[in-house]
Design a protein around this motif. Structure first.
Motif, short mmCIF file in Angstrom:
data_model
loop_
_atom_site.label_atom_id
_atom_site.label_comp_id
_atom_site.label_asym_id
_atom_site.label_seq_id
_atom_site.Cartn_x
_atom_site.Cartn_y
_atom_site.Cartn_z
N LEU A 30 -3.02 -7.65 68.91
CA LEU A 30 -2.35 -8.85 68.40
C LEU A 30 -0.98 -8.49 67.85
O LEU A 30 0.02 -9.17 68.13
CB LEU A 30 -3.21 -9.50 67.32
N ALA A 31 -0.91 -7.42 67.05
CA ALA A 31 0.36 -7.02 66.46
C ALA A 31 1.38 -6.63 67.52
O ALA A 31 2.59 -6.80 67.33
CB ALA A 31 0.13 -5.85 65.49
N GLU A 32 0.92 -6.07 68.66
CA GLU A 32 1.82 -5.64 69.73
C GLU A 32 2.16 -6.76 70.70
O GLU A 32 2.91 -6.54 71.66
CB GLU A 32 1.18 -4.46 70.48
N GLY A 33 1.59 -7.93 70.50
CA GLY A 33 1.88 -9.05 71.39
C GLY A 33 1.06 -9.08 72.66
O GLY A 33 1.34 -9.86 73.57
N ARG A 34 0.03 -8.26 72.77
CA ARG A 34 -0.81 -8.25 73.97
C ARG A 34 -1.79 -9.42 73.98
O ARG A 34 -2.24 -9.84 75.05
CB ARG A 34 -1.58 -6.93 74.06
N LEU A 35 -2.12 -9.92 72.80
CA LEU A 35 -3.03 -11.05 72.67
C LEU A 35 -2.35 -12.14 71.85
O LEU A 35 -1.64 -11.86 70.88
CB LEU A 35 -4.33 -10.65 71.96
N GLY A 36 -2.57 -13.39 72.25
CA GLY A 36 -2.17 -14.51 71.42
C GLY A 36 -3.20 -14.73 70.33
O GLY A 36 -4.32 -14.21 70.38
#
Length: 242
Positions: A27-33
């Protein structure tokens, strides 16, 4: 999941937390919304086996790795103080309990002998094994309850076999009886109940309940903090004032 972990094996709280940590990094890396993160996190804490946990991170890198790698569930050797450390051999610290119009209890740190005999006549007894050591890998608790009752409390992971006979009474089997943990002792409960009963239930210790409660509280705070940071980042991207 690695090849040495069966998908049918029960997952522990530590296994679920390792998967949750991978999801938070993603989540922090933007891989998951946020929506998908919350769905996967909910599935993580509801998972009961390795087979249910593995697909949750199959398409994500573990621990910030450059290439996707599923979370490993291989188990390290049992640490000192686990089940191996609680099967101590020798004699039990108490060989029986007796209650006539009264009660008895065995709880806390004590050693269960290979055979523990108890008798309750118009009285009751409690045998708590949650913090106990065991004289052997298999122990037998023989109960005779006449117009009385005996309650046996076992920790999760211990295998329980109930072989008692009840006449106008009964022997209760533990609920939520999952597979035994590797190295855990077996407890065989037998005897006779007449107008009485022998109950068996699984409970964690008070210290373990407090630990799990604190762990859930920390997880809620982390999820709240993660959502706050994501919303703040979105506002900054739109150029909104903080």
């Amino acid at each position: 999941m690695t090849d040495d972990a069966s998908p049918d094996l029960r997952a522990s709280d530590a296994d679920r937390e390792r998967v949750a940590e991978v999801l938070r990094d993603a989540l922090a890396e933007g891989r998951l919304g946020m929506g998908e993160f919350e769905e996967r996190l909910e599935a993580t804490y509801q998972a009961r086996t390795y087979g249910e946990l593995t697909p949750i991170t199959r398409d994500l890198p573990a621990g910030g790795a450059a290439a996707p790698a599923p979370v490993s569930f291989s188990k390290a050797p049992a640490e000192r103080g686990g089940w191996a450390g609680r099967i101590v051999g020798g004699e039990g610290s108490s060989t029986g309990g007796f209650a006539v119009l009264s009660g008895f209890e065995r709880r806390g740190r004590w050693t269960v002998p290979k055979r523990f005999n108890c008798f309750a006549f118009m009285g009751g007894g409690e045998i708590d094994l949650r913090e106990a050591d065991f004289a052997d890998r298999e122990v037998e608790i023989n109960c005779v309850a006449i117009m009385g009752g005996v309650q046996v409390i076992v920790p999760p992971g211990v295998e329980v076999m109930v072989r008692g006979i009840g006449v106008m009474g009964g022997f209760e089997h533990p609920r939520d009886d999952g597979p035994p943990e590797p190295g855990a002792p077996r407890v065989v409960i037998g005897g006779f109940a007449f107008w009485g009963g022998v109950g068996v239930e699984r409970k964690v210790t008070r210290a373990e309940r407090r630990r799990l409660k604190e762990q859930r509280r920390q997880e809620r705070l982390e999820r709240k903090g993660t959502r706050h940071e994501l919303h703040r980042a979105r506002r900054e991207d739109r150029g909104d004032a903080p």
